[in-house]
Write a protein that holds these residues in place. Structure first.
Motif, short mmCIF file in Angstrom:
data_model
loop_
_atom_site.label_atom_id
_atom_site.label_comp_id
_atom_site.label_asym_id
_atom_site.label_seq_id
_atom_site.Cartn_x
_atom_site.Cartn_y
_atom_site.Cartn_z
N LEU A 131 94.15 66.85 64.47
CA LEU A 131 94.20 65.49 63.84
C LEU A 131 94.28 65.68 62.59
CD1 LEU A 131 91.77 63.60 66.13
CD2 LEU A 131 94.22 63.39 66.09
N ILE A 132 93.72 66.42 61.79
CA ILE A 132 93.74 66.62 60.36
C ILE A 132 95.03 67.12 59.88
CG2 ILE A 132 92.74 67.71 58.35
CD1 ILE A 132 89.96 67.46 59.72
N GLU A 133 95.47 68.08 60.65
CA GLU A 133 96.87 68.79 60.30
C GLU A 133 97.91 67.64 60.50
OE1 GLU A 133 96.96 72.04 62.70
OE2 GLU A 133 95.79 73.26 61.26
N MET A 134 97.87 66.71 61.46
CA MET A 134 98.93 65.85 61.93
C MET A 134 98.96 64.91 60.87
SD MET A 134 98.74 65.57 65.94
CE MET A 134 99.00 63.86 65.77
N HIS A 140 102.71 64.38 53.88
CA HIS A 140 103.78 64.92 53.29
C HIS A 140 105.13 64.49 53.63
CE1 HIS A 140 101.05 67.88 51.19
NE2 HIS A 140 100.57 67.96 52.41
N ASP A 141 105.29 64.17 54.98
CA ASP A 141 106.63 63.48 55.29
C ASP A 141 107.11 62.19 54.57
OD1 ASP A 141 106.85 65.49 57.20
OD2 ASP A 141 106.48 64.56 58.88
N ILE A 142 105.98 61.36 54.31
CA ILE A 142 106.17 60.14 53.18
C ILE A 142 106.21 60.38 51.97
CG2 ILE A 142 105.45 57.85 53.14
CD1 ILE A 142 104.10 58.06 55.77
#
Length: 153
Positions: A131-134, A140-142
Motif C-alpha cells: 500500500l505504501i509503495e502504491m 510520483h505519477d502526478i
C-alpha cells in the motif's frame, strides 16, 4: 613492482616444511582403518553383546533400531479459530489446567499459535508495504506541469 624477500613467489609454498603432498589427515586415516577392520570390530561387538556385555548390546541395538521418539496423542479440542490469537492461547491454557489436554500438547499448540502469529504479521507487513509503495508510485505519477524557463512560480 618487485616482491619483498618475505613474500611468497608464485608457485612457492608458504610453508615448505608443511605436510607433504598426498599425505592423509587424521580423520581420513581413522576412516580408512575402520573400513579395513570394520567388519571385524562389528563381529567382536556382536559377540560381546551375546556374552551379556550391556554396553555392546546397547551399541548393537542402537544401530539396528533407532531410538523411539515421543508422539503426541490426537486430542479432540475445541478452539475458536475466529477468536484473537491471545484468546486462543488462553483457551489452550484453560484446557491444560482442567486436564482436557496434557501440558506437552498444550505447549505444542501454543507454539503453533505463536508461529501462526508471526506468519500473519509477515503477511500484514507485506500488505502495508504494498500500500505504501502504491501510494508513493501514484504520488510520483502526478507531477506538476513544467513551467517555461524564466516564468515565476
Amino acid at each position: 613492482m618487485t616482491t619483498p624477500e618475505h613474500q611468497w613467489k608464485p608457485g612457492q609454498s608458504g610453508n615448505p616444511n608443511g605436510r607433504p603432498k598426498g599425505s592423509l589427515n587424521k580423520k581420513t586415516q581413522i576412516a580408512t582403518a575402520l573400513m579395513d577392520s570394520g567388519k571385524e570390530i562389528a563381529r567382536v561387538v556382536c559377540e560381546k553383546a551375546l556374552e551379556g556385555d550391556m554396553q555392546a548390546a546397547n551399541i548393537v541395538l542402537s544401530r539396528l533400531q533407532p531410538p523411539l521418539r515421543s508422539r503426541a496423542e490426537r486430542v479432540n479440542f475445541q478452539l475458536d479459530s475466529d477468536a484473537p490469537l491471545t484468546q486462543q492461547a488462553r483457551q489452550v491454557l484453560e484446557a491444560v489446567s482442567t486436564g482436557d489436554i496434557d501440558p506437552e500438547t498444550g505447549k505444542l499448540l501454543i507454539d503453533s499459535i505463536s508461529a501462526f502469529a508471526k506468519l500473519r504479521e509477515q503477511d500484514e507487513l507485506a500488505t502495508r508495504l504494498e500500500l505504501i509503495e502504491m501510494t508513493l508510485n501514484r504520488a510520483h505519477d502526478i507531477q506538476p506541469p513544467l513551467l517555461p524557463v524564466g516564468v515565476p512560480k
